[in-house]
Design a protein around this motif. Structure first.
Motif, PDB file in Angstrom:
ATOM      1  N   ALA A 320      43.130  49.240  47.662  1.00 44.39           N
ATOM      2  CA  ALA A 320      41.944  48.585  47.103  1.00 44.39           C
ATOM      3  C   ALA A 320      41.547  47.375  47.929  1.00 44.39           C
ATOM      4  O   ALA A 320      42.378  46.514  48.229  1.00 44.39           O
ATOM      5  N   ASP A 321      40.266  47.320  48.295  1.00 43.61           N
ATOM      6  CA  ASP A 321      39.699  46.096  48.868  1.00 43.61           C
ATOM      7  C   ASP A 321      39.375  45.106  47.750  1.00 43.61           C
ATOM      8  O   ASP A 321      39.480  43.898  47.932  1.00 43.61           O
ATOM      9  N   ILE A 322      38.954  45.621  46.615  1.00 44.91           N
ATOM     10  CA  ILE A 322      38.665  44.807  45.429  1.00 44.91           C
ATOM     11  C   ILE A 322      39.599  45.292  44.319  1.00 44.91           C
ATOM     12  O   ILE A 322      39.535  46.452  43.912  1.00 44.91           O
ATOM     13  N   LEU A 323      40.457  44.415  43.858  1.00 45.02           N
ATOM     14  CA  LEU A 323      41.431  44.760  42.830  1.00 45.02           C
ATOM     15  C   LEU A 323      41.083  44.033  41.544  1.00 45.02           C
ATOM     16  O   LEU A 323      40.922  42.804  41.532  1.00 45.02           O
ATOM     17  N   ILE A 324      40.977  44.783  40.463  1.00 48.44           N
ATOM     18  CA  ILE A 324      40.715  44.231  39.133  1.00 48.44           C
ATOM     19  C   ILE A 324      41.993  44.400  38.319  1.00 48.44           C
ATOM     20  O   ILE A 324      42.486  45.527  38.164  1.00 48.44           O
ATOM     21  N   ALA A 325      42.531  43.316  37.801  1.00 48.12           N
ATOM     22  CA  ALA A 325      43.860  43.370  37.176  1.00 48.12           C
ATOM     23  C   ALA A 325      43.920  42.487  35.950  1.00 48.12           C
ATOM     24  O   ALA A 325      43.175  41.508  35.809  1.00 48.12           O
ATOM     25  N   THR A 326      44.825  42.870  35.053  1.00 51.00           N
ATOM     26  CA  THR A 326      45.210  41.995  33.945  1.00 51.00           C
ATOM     27  C   THR A 326      46.399  41.139  34.399  1.00 51.00           C
ATOM     28  O   THR A 326      47.161  41.549  35.290  1.00 51.00           O
ATOM     29  N   PRO A 327      46.596  39.965  33.841  1.00 48.39           N
ATOM     30  CA  PRO A 327      47.628  39.055  34.352  1.00 48.39           C
ATOM     31  C   PRO A 327      49.033  39.634  34.335  1.00 48.39           C
ATOM     32  O   PRO A 327      49.779  39.485  35.308  1.00 48.39           O
ATOM     33  N   GLY A 328      49.425  40.285  33.233  1.00 51.32           N
ATOM     34  CA  GLY A 328      50.790  40.797  33.135  1.00 51.32           C
ATOM     35  C   GLY A 328      51.104  41.843  34.194  1.00 51.32           C
ATOM     36  O   GLY A 328      52.163  41.803  34.838  1.00 51.32           O
ATOM     37  N   ARG A 329      50.193  42.788  34.381  1.00 49.04           N
ATOM     38  CA  ARG A 329      50.428  43.837  35.373  1.00 49.04           C
ATOM     39  C   ARG A 329      50.383  43.280  36.791  1.00 49.04           C
ATOM     40  O   ARG A 329      51.140  43.722  37.662  1.00 49.04           O
ATOM     41  N   LEU A 330      49.547  42.295  37.024  1.00 46.48           N
ATOM     42  CA  LEU A 330      49.476  41.677  38.352  1.00 46.48           C
ATOM     43  C   LEU A 330      50.793  40.988  38.702  1.00 46.48           C
ATOM     44  O   LEU A 330      51.298  41.118  39.829  1.00 46.48           O
ATOM     45  N   VAL A 331      51.355  40.254  37.755  1.00 46.33           N
ATOM     46  CA  VAL A 331      52.636  39.582  37.990  1.00 46.33           C
ATOM     47  C   VAL A 331      53.732  40.609  38.269  1.00 46.33           C
ATOM     48  O   VAL A 331      54.609  40.398  39.113  1.00 46.33           O
ATOM     49  N   GLU A 332      53.673  41.729  37.586  1.00 52.65           N
ATOM     50  CA  GLU A 332      54.670  42.782  37.806  1.00 52.65           C
ATOM     51  C   GLU A 332      54.602  43.315  39.231  1.00 52.65           C
ATOM     52  O   GLU A 332      55.639  43.558  39.864  1.00 52.65           O
ATOM     53  N   HIS A 333      53.432  43.490  39.784  1.00 57.12           N
ATOM     54  CA  HIS A 333      53.293  43.959  41.176  1.00 57.12           C
ATOM     55  C   HIS A 333      53.752  42.890  42.168  1.00 57.12           C
ATOM     56  O   HIS A 333      54.372  43.207  43.184  1.00 57.12           O
ATOM     57  N   ILE A 334      53.455  41.628  41.873  1.00 57.58           N
ATOM     58  CA  ILE A 334      53.894  40.567  42.790  1.00 57.58           C
ATOM     59  C   ILE A 334      55.416  40.498  42.840  1.00 57.58           C
ATOM     60  O   ILE A 334      56.008  40.289  43.912  1.00 57.58           O
ATOM     61  N   ARG A 335      56.071  40.712  41.726  1.00 54.71           N
ATOM     62  CA  ARG A 335      57.526  40.593  41.668  1.00 54.71           C
ATOM     63  C   ARG A 335      58.258  41.854  42.129  1.00 54.71           C
ATOM     64  O   ARG A 335      59.303  41.768  42.784  1.00 54.71           O
ATOM     65  N   ASN A 336      57.729  43.008  41.779  1.00 57.76           N
ATOM     66  CA  ASN A 336      58.468  44.262  41.977  1.00 57.76           C
ATOM     67  C   ASN A 336      57.868  45.183  43.025  1.00 57.76           C
ATOM     68  O   ASN A 336      58.392  46.280  43.235  1.00 57.76           O
ATOM     69  N   ASN A 337      56.792  44.788  43.656  1.00 57.92           N
ATOM     70  CA  ASN A 337      56.164  45.611  44.683  1.00 57.92           C
ATOM     71  C   ASN A 337      56.174  44.839  45.994  1.00 57.92           C
ATOM     72  O   ASN A 337      55.261  44.040  46.265  1.00 57.92           O
ATOM     73  N   PRO A 338      57.200  45.039  46.823  1.00 56.72           N
ATOM     74  CA  PRO A 338      57.318  44.212  48.036  1.00 56.72           C
ATOM     75  C   PRO A 338      56.190  44.425  49.038  1.00 56.72           C
ATOM     76  O   PRO A 338      55.942  43.555  49.877  1.00 56.72           O
ATOM     77  N   GLN A 339      55.485  45.555  48.972  1.00 56.13           N
ATOM     78  CA  GLN A 339      54.385  45.807  49.901  1.00 56.13           C
ATOM     79  C   GLN A 339      53.081  45.169  49.454  1.00 56.13           C
ATOM     80  O   GLN A 339      52.129  45.114  50.231  1.00 56.13           O
ATOM     81  N   PHE A 340      53.034  44.699  48.223  1.00 64.70           N
ATOM     82  CA  PHE A 340      51.814  44.066  47.721  1.00 64.70           C
ATOM     83  C   PHE A 340      51.787  42.601  48.165  1.00 64.70           C
ATOM     84  O   PHE A 340      52.770  41.868  48.022  1.00 64.70           O
ATOM     85  N   THR A 341      50.656  42.167  48.678  1.00 62.06           N
ATOM     86  CA  THR A 341      50.527  40.799  49.162  1.00 62.06           C
ATOM     87  C   THR A 341      49.111  40.301  48.936  1.00 62.06           C
ATOM     88  O   THR A 341      48.154  41.082  48.887  1.00 62.06           O
ATOM     89  N   LEU A 342      49.001  39.010  48.792  1.00 62.26           N
ATOM     90  CA  LEU A 342      47.706  38.335  48.681  1.00 62.26           C
ATOM     91  C   LEU A 342      47.407  37.514  49.930  1.00 62.26           C
ATOM     92  O   LEU A 342      46.592  36.598  49.901  1.00 62.26           O
TER      93      LEU A 342
END
Length: 667
Positions: A320-342
């Protein structure tokens, strides 16, 4: 020499020898007596000094008595000393020579000298005592305690003043930029790409709404400024349905049309799944015909499946170039998805910010802030010359380049809540339906005073659209509220697009069943302008499945469902264009919830109606709270009279309640 002279010389020598033999013995005796007298005088002096020190704290009477006693003691000492002198003298040989008389005279002179010194000392002591302050001693008055043995008394401390945290606001919060609702220039007047203008024309969007006309110049690139010039972060306060979603999606899409490598460039955070789906649908429509990808991270898909749709870090990725997220799920990706970055983030949008900031979903604000502060990798030493020396600003982390846009219909002005967002040179834009006037930081909309007075102007900016028509119905008997509502709906000309809000899931389900039973009895007059015999009623509450909620929303938009009963689940961010009537069956918890509820109608400049059924116990709170909310029209809230209930209506209602009770008991 004559014999006489010779005899005189011999006698003189003999006397000299005799004198020489006796002189040392007399000298030792004289020294002993002198030493004894000196010791006596020294003792007298020590007594006098001790008495002199004690006299400093005595009264005048004590001074006189002590002086007389001291004089008596001195006389006694002298008298006692004199006998010892006489005794010493008597022990001497009775016949005394001229030298003995001379020695005795010398001793008397020494004694006289000591007495003279003592008299001078007494005179000096008397002068000191006369110059000292006199101490008056009163009878039966306790002595004042000695100072220095305990802490000295301190003055009473001033009372601690309570400081209002909102008494002094930053300038950007105290003086927002207000935008009049009459400002609606066309989209073509802004610096938008031709591709986006074509999409807007196909959607029949010609003129902007006020919030769009205010934000587009601030968010679109400014050709007059260098590309590296940092821009201000924005806080936006605008009523629900005013076009906030389009105001930030257009600048984001305009900045990403020419992107080459897919990355997560824009992050939009929303509080609910429904709002996320709505924003995604709008972004897909506007980005049609481009290579930009829009996705969501809201927990509706398994985590592993969702990972493949949002990671956009490699060339050719389907992320996704544009990501729409809820806070809880976003935090889960930041913590548990090492390939996800901002790391590549350029836009951070927080929609419905008042709710997201009030409820800390897994500390999402701090976690996202830490993620944006991670430094960029250096990839070895930089070749060439130093760009910083040329005045070019080189970012060190994503926080140096990201643009933040914070939006809400009830924007908070609580500095503590906004501090976690770490805004950069923020600017507050308020679209005020009341007219183009400044919003005073002291404006609260309530003339009541007292500790229970709520702050409505300092903490939040909010208003109700000018196209909304509000009605207030007092309910004196709360047990008859379902019957009153059924009677109002039966007598109303509104046949569909009715959204009813309750306080709980149980209340929603119970009300839906009661309305079905009452309408089955053809309560009230015949519905005007409709050939349908029955009302179609649906319930959307948090205990329903997401698919069922989405299906009910779609049917309501298509007018397949006439009445949709829900809790505050449907109060925020859900776009219901066909909602004509919003009913507050149960009063909202706050003015903020009221604004979001009634904001489901009167959207985008359309007309809307709202009813509020208020019990007698809620009337005071309702009028001092919701009744004082800033409104865009001069009509305010119209107080109505609840319909009269005849015996037939009450009998039908009793039958409906009895049937509902049997269904609940399973009879």
């Amino acid at each position: 020499m004559s014999k006489k002279r010779k005899r005189d010389l011999e006698a003189s020598e003999a006397n000299a020898e005799a004198t020489a033999d006796t002189k040392p013995q007399k000298s030792k005796k004289d020294k002993s007596k002198s030493k004894e007298r000196n010791d006596e005088l020294q003792r007298i002096l020590e007594k006098s000094e001790a008495r002199f020190a004690s006299l400093a704290n005595a009264t005048d009477t004590d001074v006189i008595v002590n002086e007389e006693a001291e004089a008596s003691d001195e006389n006694m000492d002298v008298d006692q000393a004199e006998p010892s002198k006489d005794a010493a003298t008597s022990s001497e040989d009775k016949p005394a020579s001229k030298k003995d008389k001379k020695k005795k005279k010398n001793d008397e002179d020494v004694s006289t000298g000591h007495l003279s010194i003592l008299s001078k000392f007494d005179k000096y002591r008397a002068e000191v005592l006369s110059s000292a302050p006199k101490i008056v001693v009163e009878e039966n008055v306790p002595e004042e305690p000695l100072q220095g043995l305990h802490p000295l008394p301190q003055p009473a401390q001033a009372p601690v003043q309570k400081v209002d945290p909102n008494s002094v606001l930053p300038s950007y919060l105290a003086q927002p930029t207000t935008v009049p609702t009459s400002q609606r220039p066309p989209f073509a007047s802004f610096n938008l790409p031709e591709l986006l203008l074509d999409r807007l024309n196909k959607l029949e969007f010609t003129n902007t709404f006020p919030v769009q006309s205010a934000l587009l110049p601030l968010l679109l690139p400014d050709s007059r400024l260098p590309p590296s010039t940092p821009r201000s972060d924005l806080l936006v306060s605008a009523a629900t349905g005013s076009g906030k979603t389009l105001s930030y999606l257009l600048p984001i899409l305009a900045s990403l049309l020419n992107r080459v490598v897919p990355h997560t460039y824009a992050l939009i955070i929303v509080p609910t799944h429904e709002l996320a789906t709505q924003v995604q649908r709008t972004a897909h429509t506007l980005a049609s015909g481009t290579s930009l990808k829009v996705s969501t991270a809201i927990g509706t898909r398994p985590f592993e499946v969702e990972k493949d749709h949002i990671i956009a870090n490699d060339v050719g990725s389907t992320g996704a170039d544009i990501l729409i997220a809820t806070p809880g799920r976003l935090v889960e990706h930041i913590r548990n998805n090492p390939q996800f970055t901002l790391r590549h983030l350029q836009w951070l949008v927080v929609d419905e910010a008042d709710r997201l900031l009030s409820q800390s979903f897994q500390d999402w604000v701090e976690i996202i802030g830490d993620e944006l502060q991670k430094p960029f990798p250096t990839n070895g030493a930089r070749a060439g010359f130093d760009l910083a020396s040329l005045g070019v600003r080189i970012p060190n982390c994503a926080a140096d380049t990201v643009r933040k846009v914070i939006l809400s219909a009830t924007m908070t002005r609580d500095v503590g809540k906004l501090a976690g967002l770490k805004l950069r040179r923020p600017q507050l834009v308020a679209v005020d339906d009341i007219g183009h006037r400044e919003v005073s930081m002291d404006e609260s909309g309530d003339d009541d005073e007292g500790p229970e007075k709520e702050d409505r102007g300092l903490r939040e900016l909010n208003s109700i659209p000018s196209t909304l028509e509000e009605h207030y119905y007092p309910v004196h008997n709360a047990t008859q509220k379902p019957l009153i509502l059924a009677k109002l709906l039966s007598d109303s000309n509104t046949t569909s697009g009715i959204l009813i809000f309750t306080k709980s899931n149980e209340s929603a389900s119970r009300l839906a069943r009661l309305l079905e039973l009452l309408f089955a009895k053809k309560l009230g007059k015949k519905r005007k302008g409709s050939s349908k015999k029955d009302w179609n009623i649906a319930v959307s509450t948090s205990d329903k499945r997401k698919k069922e909620i989405s299906a009910n929303t779609a049917k309501f938009k298509a007018s397949t469902i006439d009445i949709l009963i829900s809790t505050d689940l449907m109060a925020r961010g859900v776009d219901l264009p066909n909602a004509q009537l919003v009913i507050n069956y149960d009063s909202p918890r706050s003015e903020k919830d009221y604004i979001h509820r009634v904001g489901r109608t009167a959207r985008a400049g359309n007309n809307g109606i709202t009813w509020s059924l208020v019990e007698d116990s809620e009337a005071r709170w309702w009028w001092t709270g919701i009744g004082k909310v800033r409104r865009g029209n001069g009509d305010g809230v119209k107080k109505e009279v609840a319909p009269e209930l005849n015996a037939e209506a009450l009998q039908i209602y009793e039958g409906a309640l009895e049937k509902l009770g049997k269904e609940v008991r399973g009879a």
